[in-house]
Write a protein that holds these residues in place. Structure first.
Motif, PDB file in Angstrom:
ATOM      1  N   TYR A   1       2.196  -6.885  -6.849  1.00 50.07           N
ATOM      2  CA  TYR A   1       3.647  -6.497  -7.028  1.00 50.07           C
ATOM      3  C   TYR A   1       3.844  -4.901  -6.952  1.00 50.07           C
ATOM      4  CZ  TYR A   1       4.587 -11.368  -8.343  1.00 50.07           C
ATOM      5  OH  TYR A   1       4.672 -12.533  -8.318  1.00 50.07           O
ATOM      6  N   LYS A   2       2.874  -4.221  -7.380  1.00 50.80           N
ATOM      7  CA  LYS A   2       3.054  -2.848  -7.288  1.00 50.80           C
ATOM      8  C   LYS A   2       2.930  -2.453  -5.610  1.00 50.80           C
ATOM      9  CE  LYS A   2       3.227  -2.031 -11.425  1.00 50.80           C
ATOM     10  NZ  LYS A   2       4.539  -1.669 -11.995  1.00 50.80           N
ATOM     11  N   LYS A   3       3.701  -1.301  -5.446  1.00 46.47           N
ATOM     12  CA  LYS A   3       3.843  -0.983  -4.004  1.00 46.47           C
ATOM     13  C   LYS A   3       2.954   0.334  -3.599  1.00 46.47           C
ATOM     14  CE  LYS A   3       6.332  -4.463  -2.748  1.00 46.47           C
ATOM     15  NZ  LYS A   3       6.051  -5.260  -1.913  1.00 46.47           N
ATOM     16  N   ASN A   4       2.472   1.125  -4.501  1.00 50.22           N
ATOM     17  CA  ASN A   4       1.957   2.517  -4.578  1.00 50.22           C
ATOM     18  C   ASN A   4       0.461   1.963  -4.588  1.00 50.22           C
ATOM     19  OD1 ASN A   4       0.264   4.697  -5.367  1.00 50.22           O
ATOM     20  ND2 ASN A   4       2.593   5.466  -5.683  1.00 50.22           N
ATOM     21  N   LEU A  45      -6.727  10.295   3.143  1.00 47.49           N
ATOM     22  CA  LEU A  45      -6.501  10.345   4.619  1.00 47.49           C
ATOM     23  C   LEU A  45      -5.145   9.508   5.048  1.00 47.49           C
ATOM     24  CD1 LEU A  45     -10.132   9.423   6.148  1.00 47.49           C
ATOM     25  CD2 LEU A  45      -8.875  11.515   5.986  1.00 47.49           C
ATOM     26  N   ILE A  46      -4.749   8.507   4.218  1.00 49.04           N
ATOM     27  CA  ILE A  46      -3.415   7.923   4.600  1.00 49.04           C
ATOM     28  C   ILE A  46      -2.513   8.755   3.996  1.00 49.04           C
ATOM     29  CG2 ILE A  46      -2.123   6.188   3.531  1.00 49.04           C
ATOM     30  CD1 ILE A  46      -4.576   4.359   3.298  1.00 49.04           C
ATOM     31  N   GLN A  47      -2.714   9.657   2.807  1.00 49.78           N
ATOM     32  CA  GLN A  47      -1.440  10.609   2.522  1.00 49.78           C
ATOM     33  C   GLN A  47      -1.317  11.704   3.511  1.00 49.78           C
ATOM     34  OE1 GLN A  47       0.640  10.607  -0.182  1.00 49.78           O
ATOM     35  NE2 GLN A  47       1.135  12.856   0.121  1.00 49.78           N
ATOM     36  N   ARG A  48      -2.485  12.155   3.843  1.00 48.81           N
ATOM     37  CA  ARG A  48      -2.455  13.448   4.960  1.00 48.81           C
ATOM     38  C   ARG A  48      -1.562  12.713   6.277  1.00 48.81           C
ATOM     39  NH1 ARG A  48      -8.398  15.763   4.246  1.00 48.81           N
ATOM     40  NH2 ARG A  48      -7.931  16.866   2.298  1.00 48.81           N
ATOM     41  N   ARG A  49      -2.013  11.427   6.811  1.00 44.97           N
ATOM     42  CA  ARG A  49      -1.544  10.917   7.993  1.00 44.97           C
ATOM     43  C   ARG A  49       0.044  10.717   7.856  1.00 44.97           C
ATOM     44  NH1 ARG A  49      -3.954   8.578  12.978  1.00 44.97           N
ATOM     45  NH2 ARG A  49      -2.300   7.622  13.885  1.00 44.97           N
ATOM     46  N   TYR A  50       0.329   9.822   6.689  1.00 40.43           N
ATOM     47  CA  TYR A  50       1.563   9.381   6.810  1.00 40.43           C
ATOM     48  C   TYR A  50       2.577  10.115   5.799  1.00 40.43           C
ATOM     49  CZ  TYR A  50      -0.330   5.439   9.264  1.00 40.43           C
ATOM     50  OH  TYR A  50      -0.849   5.092  10.595  1.00 40.43           O
ATOM     51  N   GLU A  71       7.122   2.513   2.664  1.00 43.12           N
ATOM     52  CA  GLU A  71       7.355   3.688   3.488  1.00 43.12           C
ATOM     53  C   GLU A  71       6.262   3.922   4.618  1.00 43.12           C
ATOM     54  OE1 GLU A  71       9.939   5.600   3.388  1.00 43.12           O
ATOM     55  OE2 GLU A  71       9.285   7.006   4.714  1.00 43.12           O
ATOM     56  N   MET A  72       5.143   3.560   4.141  1.00 44.04           N
ATOM     57  CA  MET A  72       3.878   3.890   5.062  1.00 44.04           C
ATOM     58  C   MET A  72       4.042   2.759   6.269  1.00 44.04           C
ATOM     59  SD  MET A  72      -0.238   3.483   4.177  1.00 44.04           S
ATOM     60  CE  MET A  72       0.103   1.803   4.195  1.00 44.04           C
ATOM     61  N   LEU A  73       4.392   1.690   5.872  1.00 45.03           N
ATOM     62  CA  LEU A  73       4.402   0.562   6.874  1.00 45.03           C
ATOM     63  C   LEU A  73       5.664   1.028   7.921  1.00 45.03           C
ATOM     64  CD1 LEU A  73       3.849  -2.873   5.266  1.00 45.03           C
ATOM     65  CD2 LEU A  73       2.574  -1.762   6.455  1.00 45.03           C
ATOM     66  N   ARG A  74       7.015   1.566   7.366  1.00 44.61           N
ATOM     67  CA  ARG A  74       7.749   1.890   8.122  1.00 44.61           C
ATOM     68  C   ARG A  74       7.380   2.964   9.143  1.00 44.61           C
ATOM     69  NH1 ARG A  74      11.651   5.643   8.453  1.00 44.61           N
ATOM     70  NH2 ARG A  74      10.958   6.740   6.426  1.00 44.61           N
ATOM     71  N   ARG A  75       6.580   3.725   8.661  1.00 47.55           N
ATOM     72  CA  ARG A  75       6.456   5.051   9.622  1.00 47.55           C
ATOM     73  C   ARG A  75       5.132   4.430  10.421  1.00 47.55           C
ATOM     74  NH1 ARG A  75       5.949  10.001   5.038  1.00 47.55           N
ATOM     75  NH2 ARG A  75       8.077   9.852   4.231  1.00 47.55           N
TER      76      ARG A  75
END
Length: 121
Positions: free
Chosen positions: A27-30, A102-107, A114-118
């Protein structure tokens, strides 16, 4: 009923702690919160095995003068296995945190939606 609950109170606590893990992961999105939920679930499993390894009246598995027989000592195997599980857990958490950086730096975000949208742009 109350005796059943109080006799197995530690197992109920472990079950509740374990169920927090899948709840957080679903249930958490973060992504950091998902990782923390996974760690909570791992800790619940480790505590479960440590509780199973306990023996009332048992002592450390070191030969002591005056204590003969295996019934006086606890089994060291669950503790050794859980020590290994703790090391593996720390390793997977470290790798997961590196991937999250790495995910934070890229997206630019760790929010799943938000990450899936980007990613789809």
């Amino acid at each position: 009923m109350q005796e059943l609950f109080s006799q197995y109170f530690i197992y109920w606590l472990i079950l509740i702690l374990f169920m927090v893990g899948p709840f957080g992961m679903i249930y958490k999105k973060n992504l950091v919160k998902k990782l923390m939920a996974m760690n909570v679930m791992q800790v619940a499993v480790i505590i479960f095995f440590l509780v199973l390894g306990q023996k009332t009246g048992g002592t450390l598995p070191i030969e002591m003068h005056g204590l003969a027989g295996v019934e006086n000592y606890i089994n060291p195997l669950p503790h050794a296995l859980m020590l290994t599980a703790i090391v593996v857990s720390l390793s997977t958490t470290g790798v997961a945190l590196a991937l999250l950086i790495l995910i934070q730096r890229r997206y630019g975000t760790l929010e799943e939606d938000e990450m899936l949208r980007r990613m789809n742009q």
